[in-house]
Scaffold this motif. Structure first.
Motif, PDB file in Angstrom:
ATOM      1  N   ASN A  96       0.798  -1.224   0.000  1.00  0.00           N
ATOM      2  CA  ASN A  96       0.000   0.000   0.000  1.00  0.00           C
ATOM      3  C   ASN A  96       0.833   1.277   0.000  1.00  0.00           C
ATOM      4  OD1 ASN A  96       1.017  -0.316   2.550  1.00  0.00           O
ATOM      5  ND2 ASN A  96      -0.924   0.032   3.627  1.00  0.00           N
ATOM      6  N   VAL A  97       2.180   1.179   0.038  1.00  0.00           N
ATOM      7  CA  VAL A  97       3.041   2.357  -0.015  1.00  0.00           C
ATOM      8  C   VAL A  97       4.257   2.045  -0.877  1.00  0.00           C
ATOM      9  CG1 VAL A  97       2.342   3.244   2.250  1.00  0.00           C
ATOM     10  CG2 VAL A  97       4.296   1.694   2.081  1.00  0.00           C
ATOM     11  N   ASP A  98       4.902   3.097  -1.342  1.00  0.00           N
ATOM     12  CA  ASP A  98       6.210   3.004  -1.991  1.00  0.00           C
ATOM     13  C   ASP A  98       7.246   3.502  -0.992  1.00  0.00           C
ATOM     14  OD1 ASP A  98       5.407   1.975  -4.439  1.00  0.00           O
ATOM     15  OD2 ASP A  98       4.916   3.957  -5.238  1.00  0.00           O
ATOM     16  N   LEU A  99       8.109   2.586  -0.549  1.00  0.00           N
ATOM     17  CA  LEU A  99       9.096   2.902   0.478  1.00  0.00           C
ATOM     18  C   LEU A  99      10.409   3.310  -0.173  1.00  0.00           C
ATOM     19  CD1 LEU A  99      10.015   2.939   3.440  1.00  0.00           C
ATOM     20  CD2 LEU A  99      10.561   0.504   3.204  1.00  0.00           C
ATOM     21  N   MET A 100      10.908   4.490   0.188  1.00  0.00           N
ATOM     22  CA  MET A 100      12.196   4.981  -0.283  1.00  0.00           C
ATOM     23  C   MET A 100      13.199   4.887   0.863  1.00  0.00           C
ATOM     24  SD  MET A 100      11.098   5.995  -3.268  1.00  0.00           S
ATOM     25  CE  MET A 100       9.492   6.396  -3.981  1.00  0.00           C
ATOM     26  N   LEU A 101      14.306   4.190   0.622  1.00  0.00           N
ATOM     27  CA  LEU A 101      15.381   4.074   1.602  1.00  0.00           C
ATOM     28  C   LEU A 101      16.571   4.858   1.089  1.00  0.00           C
ATOM     29  CD1 LEU A 101      15.076   0.297   2.556  1.00  0.00           C
ATOM     30  CD2 LEU A 101      14.164   2.284   3.771  1.00  0.00           C
ATOM     31  N   ARG A 102      16.989   5.849   1.847  1.00  0.00           N
ATOM     32  CA  ARG A 102      18.065   6.744   1.447  1.00  0.00           C
ATOM     33  C   ARG A 102      19.380   6.270   2.031  1.00  0.00           C
ATOM     34  NH1 ARG A 102      15.696  10.847   3.067  1.00  0.00           N
ATOM     35  NH2 ARG A 102      16.766  11.241   5.022  1.00  0.00           N
ATOM     36  N   GLY A 103      20.378   6.116   1.180  1.00  0.00           N
ATOM     37  CA  GLY A 103      21.668   5.609   1.590  1.00  0.00           C
ATOM     38  C   GLY A 103      22.462   6.612   2.398  1.00  0.00           C
ATOM     39  N   PRO A 104      23.577   6.169   3.011  1.00  0.00           N
ATOM     40  CA  PRO A 104      24.423   7.088   3.791  1.00  0.00           C
ATOM     41  C   PRO A 104      24.944   8.219   2.923  1.00  0.00           C
ATOM     42  CG  PRO A 104      25.008   4.784   4.219  1.00  0.00           C
ATOM     43  CD  PRO A 104      24.057   4.780   3.058  1.00  0.00           C
ATOM     44  N   GLN A 105      24.910   9.429   3.476  1.00  0.00           N
ATOM     45  CA  GLN A 105      25.361  10.634   2.786  1.00  0.00           C
ATOM     46  C   GLN A 105      24.645  10.839   1.452  1.00  0.00           C
ATOM     47  OE1 GLN A 105      29.628  10.390   2.483  1.00  0.00           O
ATOM     48  NE2 GLN A 105      29.935  10.483   4.701  1.00  0.00           N
ATOM     49  N   ASP A 106      23.401  10.400   1.382  1.00  0.00           N
ATOM     50  CA  ASP A 106      22.572  10.570   0.180  1.00  0.00           C
ATOM     51  C   ASP A 106      23.249   9.993  -1.061  1.00  0.00           C
ATOM     52  OD1 ASP A 106      20.802  11.845   1.809  1.00  0.00           O
ATOM     53  OD2 ASP A 106      21.432  13.859   1.256  1.00  0.00           O
ATOM     54  N   SER A 107      23.974   8.871  -0.880  1.00  0.00           N
ATOM     55  CA  SER A 107      24.723   8.294  -2.002  1.00  0.00           C
ATOM     56  C   SER A 107      23.829   7.510  -2.949  1.00  0.00           C
ATOM     57  CB  SER A 107      25.834   7.377  -1.470  1.00  0.00           C
ATOM     58  OG  SER A 107      25.298   6.363  -0.626  1.00  0.00           O
ATOM     59  N   ARG A 151       3.998   7.736  -0.748  1.00  0.00           N
ATOM     60  CA  ARG A 151       5.430   7.527  -0.598  1.00  0.00           C
ATOM     61  C   ARG A 151       5.859   7.752   0.848  1.00  0.00           C
ATOM     62  NH1 ARG A 151       8.544  11.230  -4.737  1.00  0.00           N
ATOM     63  NH2 ARG A 151       7.087  12.759  -3.885  1.00  0.00           N
ATOM     64  N   LEU A 152       6.792   6.903   1.291  1.00  0.00           N
ATOM     65  CA  LEU A 152       7.466   7.084   2.568  1.00  0.00           C
ATOM     66  C   LEU A 152       8.963   7.037   2.306  1.00  0.00           C
ATOM     67  CD1 LEU A 152       5.375   4.695   4.859  1.00  0.00           C
ATOM     68  CD2 LEU A 152       5.025   7.135   4.487  1.00  0.00           C
ATOM     69  N   GLU A 153       9.719   7.818   3.054  1.00  0.00           N
ATOM     70  CA  GLU A 153      11.173   7.837   2.849  1.00  0.00           C
ATOM     71  C   GLU A 153      11.878   7.935   4.189  1.00  0.00           C
ATOM     72  OE1 GLU A 153      14.558  10.585   0.665  1.00  0.00           O
ATOM     73  OE2 GLU A 153      12.613  10.289  -0.302  1.00  0.00           O
ATOM     74  N   PHE A 154      12.886   7.058   4.389  1.00  0.00           N
ATOM     75  CA  PHE A 154      13.663   7.033   5.623  1.00  0.00           C
ATOM     76  C   PHE A 154      15.125   6.778   5.292  1.00  0.00           C
ATOM     77  CE2 PHE A 154       9.448   5.266   6.658  1.00  0.00           C
ATOM     78  CZ  PHE A 154       9.023   6.186   7.595  1.00  0.00           C
TER      79      PHE A 154
END
Length: 279
Positions: A96-107, A151-154
């Motif tokens: 039910n969501v699109d999960l965005m996982l952000r890498g270290p230092q926005d890499s 969307r969710l982003e962490f």
């Protein structure tokens, strides 16, 4: 010094691989000491042979077992048949969501479909700046594109943390990058938790997205009012700022609503790094 250097740099991401590397270095060092003692006359041939055999077994057997297990895992992953198209479609529909996982230092940024057990409210703030850029009109709408999930982003390190596990936020803000385009980031995201100041975070987020100015103040006030009315404990409010440039509006003034939606989708598309220029 060799062991300390290897342990400090830790060339592998896996602890097991780093431990095996240190074990192999230790085995090689013991073999070298054994031969050195044999050449110097301190060790008899039987003692030297026994030390070499012992060092080889202690370091070689765990390494061989690890290589064998990794080979079996690789063969299984290659030979196992992939899931059917129907199963993949059913799994995607269950999310039910699109999960965005952000890498270290926005890499890097990883986007995967996921299941969120907490209700997610998806809202869009369409920003329509005027020609001067000092003022702008805003339209707040719900999800208007069929099949587009919230969307969710962490940060990935916070998402995977075992200790101090990630708590559900109150609000997640999405918006375009700085108009100057510095850093190659094509979208911004900010998370607001219950113990944080939403006014300061929202003001800084809007300034980072729009570069400041009179319109940023108006948009900040509108977003804060939206948070005041809809942000609640026990649910996640996802707010996406979609800036519709003046030239796009003029080009789509006489077009259909479908073309307007396509313009909005292109302005909100989740991208991270700019594609390399064509050679």
């Amino acid at each position: 010094a060799l062991f300390a250097t290897t342990l400090y740099f830790a060339p592998f991401a896996c602890l097991m691989e780093n431990a095996l590397l240190l074990l192999v270095h230790l085995g090689l060092a013991l073999i070298g000491v054994s031969y050195l003692g044999y050449v110097g006359g301190a060790f008899a041939p039987e003692v030297c042979s026994g030390l070499v055999l012992l060092s080889t077994c202690l370091s070689g057997v765990p390494l061989a077992v690890y290589v064998l297990l990794r080979t079996v895992a690789l063969c299984c992953s290659v030979s196992c048949p992939p899931g059917s198209v129907e199963e993949q479609a059913e799994a995607a529909e269950a999310c039910n969501v699109d999960l965005m996982l952000r890498g270290p230092q926005d890499s890097w940024l990883l986007a995967v479909p996921a299941v969120c057990c907490i209700p997610v409210i998806d809202t869009f703030v369409k920003i329509l700046p005027d020609v001067s850029g000092l003022h702008g009109r805003m339209q707040i709408t719900e999800q208007f594109v069929e099949g587009l999930r919230p969307r969710l982003e962490f940060p990935v390190l916070d998402y995977l943390a075992v200790k101090d596990t990630l708590e559900p936020p109150l609000v997640i803000l999405f918006g375009p990058s700085d108009p100057s385009g510095r850093g190659g980031i094509l979208h911004n995201a900010e998370t607001i938790y219950g113990d944080e100041d939403p006014q300061a975070i929202t003001a800084e987020f809007v300034r980072r997205c729009l570069g400041g100015g009179g319109s940023a103040v108006e948009i900040t006030a509108e977003v804060l009012e939206l948070l005041r009315r809809h942000a609640r404990v026990g649910q996640i409010l996802s707010v996406a700022l979609a800036v519709i440039p003046v030239e796009v509006r003029l080009r789509h003034d006489g077009s259909s609503s479908g073309e307007e939606e396509e313009a909005l989708i292109s302005s909100m598309r989740t991208l991270w790094r700019k594609p390399p220029p064509d050679l």
